[in-house]
Design an enzyme around this catalytic site. Sequence first.
Site, PDB file in Angstrom:
ATOM      1  CE  LYS A 198      -3.050  11.067  -1.328  1.00  0.00           C
ATOM      2  NZ  LYS A 198      -2.148  10.308  -1.843  1.00  0.00           N
ATOM      3  CB  CYS A 252      -3.150  10.034  -6.695  1.00  0.00           C
ATOM      4  SG  CYS A 252      -2.952   8.894  -5.736  1.00  0.00           S
TER       5      CYS A 252
HETATM    6  N1  LIG Z   1      -2.340   3.050  -4.828  1.00  0.00           N
HETATM    7  C1  LIG Z   1      -1.588   4.040  -4.410  1.00  0.00           C
HETATM    8  O1  LIG Z   1      -0.569   4.403  -4.924  1.00  0.00           O
HETATM    9  C2  LIG Z   1      -2.002   5.093  -3.429  1.00  0.00           C
HETATM   10  C3  LIG Z   1      -1.253   6.108  -2.860  1.00  0.00           C
HETATM   11  C4  LIG Z   1      -1.843   6.750  -2.122  1.00  0.00           C
HETATM   12  C5  LIG Z   1      -3.233   6.857  -1.613  1.00  0.00           C
HETATM   13  N2  LIG Z   1      -3.832   6.029  -2.066  1.00  0.00           N
HETATM   14  C6  LIG Z   1      -5.277   5.603  -1.454  1.00  0.00           C
HETATM   15  O2  LIG Z   1      -5.459   4.421  -0.548  1.00  0.00           O
HETATM   16  C7  LIG Z   1      -6.627   3.935  -0.622  1.00  0.00           C
HETATM   17  C8  LIG Z   1      -6.462   2.401  -0.973  1.00  0.00           C
HETATM   18  O3  LIG Z   1      -6.096   2.575  -2.423  1.00  0.00           O
HETATM   19  P1  LIG Z   1      -5.581   1.137  -3.250  1.00  0.00           P
HETATM   20  O4  LIG Z   1      -4.811   1.589  -4.277  1.00  0.00           O
HETATM   21  O5  LIG Z   1      -4.707   0.222  -2.195  1.00  0.00           O
HETATM   22  O6  LIG Z   1      -6.805   0.510  -3.396  1.00  0.00           O
HETATM   23  P2  LIG Z   1      -7.286  -1.080  -4.055  1.00  0.00           P
HETATM   24  O7  LIG Z   1      -8.180  -0.996  -4.789  1.00  0.00           O
HETATM   25  O8  LIG Z   1      -5.653  -1.643  -4.586  1.00  0.00           O
HETATM   26  O9  LIG Z   1      -7.175  -1.977  -2.769  1.00  0.00           O
HETATM   27  C9  LIG Z   1      -8.383  -1.624  -1.877  1.00  0.00           C
HETATM   28  C10 LIG Z   1      -8.669  -3.219  -1.210  1.00  0.00           C
HETATM   29  O10 LIG Z   1      -9.646  -3.126  -0.343  1.00  0.00           O
HETATM   30  C11 LIG Z   1     -10.577  -4.095  -0.437  1.00  0.00           C
HETATM   31  N3  LIG Z   1     -11.922  -3.843   0.259  1.00  0.00           N
HETATM   32  C12 LIG Z   1     -12.824  -3.016  -0.133  1.00  0.00           C
HETATM   33  N4  LIG Z   1     -13.884  -3.051   0.703  1.00  0.00           N
HETATM   34  C13 LIG Z   1     -13.485  -3.541   1.978  1.00  0.00           C
HETATM   35  C14 LIG Z   1     -13.639  -3.708   3.182  1.00  0.00           C
HETATM   36  N5  LIG Z   1     -15.105  -3.132   3.489  1.00  0.00           N
HETATM   37  N6  LIG Z   1     -13.284  -4.303   3.896  1.00  0.00           N
HETATM   38  C15 LIG Z   1     -11.937  -4.747   3.734  1.00  0.00           C
HETATM   39  N7  LIG Z   1     -11.435  -4.757   2.631  1.00  0.00           N
HETATM   40  C16 LIG Z   1     -12.327  -3.993   1.649  1.00  0.00           C
HETATM   41  C17 LIG Z   1     -10.834  -4.183  -1.959  1.00  0.00           C
HETATM   42  O11 LIG Z   1     -11.310  -5.451  -2.151  1.00  0.00           O
HETATM   43  C18 LIG Z   1      -9.172  -4.132  -2.261  1.00  0.00           C
HETATM   44  O12 LIG Z   1      -8.528  -5.407  -2.472  1.00  0.00           O
HETATM   45  C19 LIG Z   1      -7.499   4.846  -1.693  1.00  0.00           C
HETATM   46  O13 LIG Z   1      -8.129   5.899  -0.947  1.00  0.00           O
HETATM   47  C20 LIG Z   1      -6.292   5.567  -2.403  1.00  0.00           C
HETATM   48  O14 LIG Z   1      -6.750   6.715  -2.971  1.00  0.00           O
HETATM   49  C21 LIG Z   1      -3.428   4.879  -3.102  1.00  0.00           C
END
Ligand SMILES: NC(=O)c1ccc[n+]([C@@H]2O[C@H](COP(=O)([O-])OP(=O)(O)OC[C@H]3O[C@@H](n4cnc5c(N)ncnc54)[C@H](O)[C@@H]3O)[C@@H](O)[C@H]2O)c1
Length: 397
Positions: A198, A252
């Site tokens: 990734k 990203c």
């Molecule tokens: N957004 C994208 O398009 C995308 C694409 C590929 C990968 N990612 C990866 O996916 C992961 C998540 O990204 P995202 O964009 O969804 O993040 P985000 O910030 O939108 O959401 C994360 C959520 O996790 C919650 N959280 C934090 N700690 C927690 C815990 N201990 N228990 C439960 N919930 C908790 C937060 O309150 C938040 O609502 C990251 O590693 C990101 O790099 C994101």
Amino acid sequence: MGLGYVGLPTAAVLATLGRRVAGVDTRADVIERIGRGEVHIVEPELDALVRAAVSRGTLRAVGPKPVAADVFLLCVPTPLGRDHAPGLQYVEAATRALAPALRPGNLVVLESTSPPQTTRNVVARILAEHGFVAGDNIFIAHAPERVLPGAVIREVVENARVVGGVTDACTERAVAFYQGFVRGEVHPTQADVAELTKLAENAFRDVNIAFANELANVCDHLGLDPWAVIKLANHHPRVSILRPGPGVGGHCIAVDPWFIAAVAPEQTPLIQTARRVNDSRPGVVVEAVCRRANRYRDARVACLGLSYKPDIDDLRESPAVEVVRQLRQRREVGELYLVEPHLSDSPFEDLSLWDLDSALERADIVVILVAHRVFRQRVDARRLQSHAVIDPVGLLR
Ligand SMILES: NC(=O)c1ccc[n+]([C@@H]2O[C@H](COP(=O)([O-])OP(=O)(O)OC[C@H]3O[C@@H](n4cnc5c(N)ncnc54)[C@H](O)[C@@H]3O)[C@@H](O)[C@H]2O)c1
């Protein structure tokens, strides 16, 4: 666990397919909203899926503690910390939080983008402290998410997935889970291979964009047109140079290469240099604006676009925002007119948003920072005849 851009669509899709899903988040406001069948993030189709799944009872929001389940998906943030160090505190906290809910035979999958060895050295290590041994009485894997914001609902199901277990038994169990709802191919591998795969995808993009940006710097130095050079070079059958721009943004491509550098600092001079080349681009654009601004008294500058890429409202790591941030500190620049048709409020307290026509009417200099479709439709060289124009995104080309 984690009901953000990745977790909530995944939960909604699984619930729509008939799985019983408990969406866990530490934010009380998120739990409350989803509990009412509402969403807190903008993603096409997501609101309808969440509303339907909550009213059918296949999706419920719980938190901050998780409840017992067969499968736990960790979709928590993995931000960049100080000095580009990976921030794994959310992965650690979520793993510690789920341990009390875990039962023998459960599957735990880390979906968050993570540096190599995180699944093994963070998730599996913490669960081992609670008596759970990967491949023995518990199954642990990494399945990185590669969804494109704006198309997440489709891509959660249709994208191919790379699924790597901490042991072969873990891989087998996790692959079977994803094959249950993913229509794309599911590629089995090891956890650390999945982690690096990734990151390699995004570092590849970053390095190639850095090459285009460096070429733009060279052309600037020599007084040549980078778009002409790139167009001609791309006639070569094995050359495909990407587009230069004011930098690289988003959560990203601008972040993930540092996760490789974190675990192999000596082995990644190219990856780290590419990051620095891309991070230096806003400064290059600012210098170009200031060179022009010197010819005016209190030059009025219109900045077209603030998001990190065209046609969205996302400002995370946006190089356009960085350009504005630097411009407002420069003496050569007078008033700034920000134009961002995808936002209703300015991200800068002391600078308001302007409509395109008013900004162009007032400005001496126009700097085009995002190639939004609406700009392509409404801005052309003729319209900017009386302005000094800086166009790092090549909108006028
Ligand atoms: N957004 C994208 O398009 C995308 C694409 C590929 C990968 N990612 C990866 O996916 C992961 C998540 O990204 P995202 O964009 O969804 O993040 P985000 O910030 O939108 O959401 C994360 C959520 O996790 C919650 N959280 C934090 N700690 C927690 C815990 N201990 N228990 C439960 N919930 C908790 C937060 O309150 C938040 O609502 C990251 O590693 C990101 O790099 C994101």
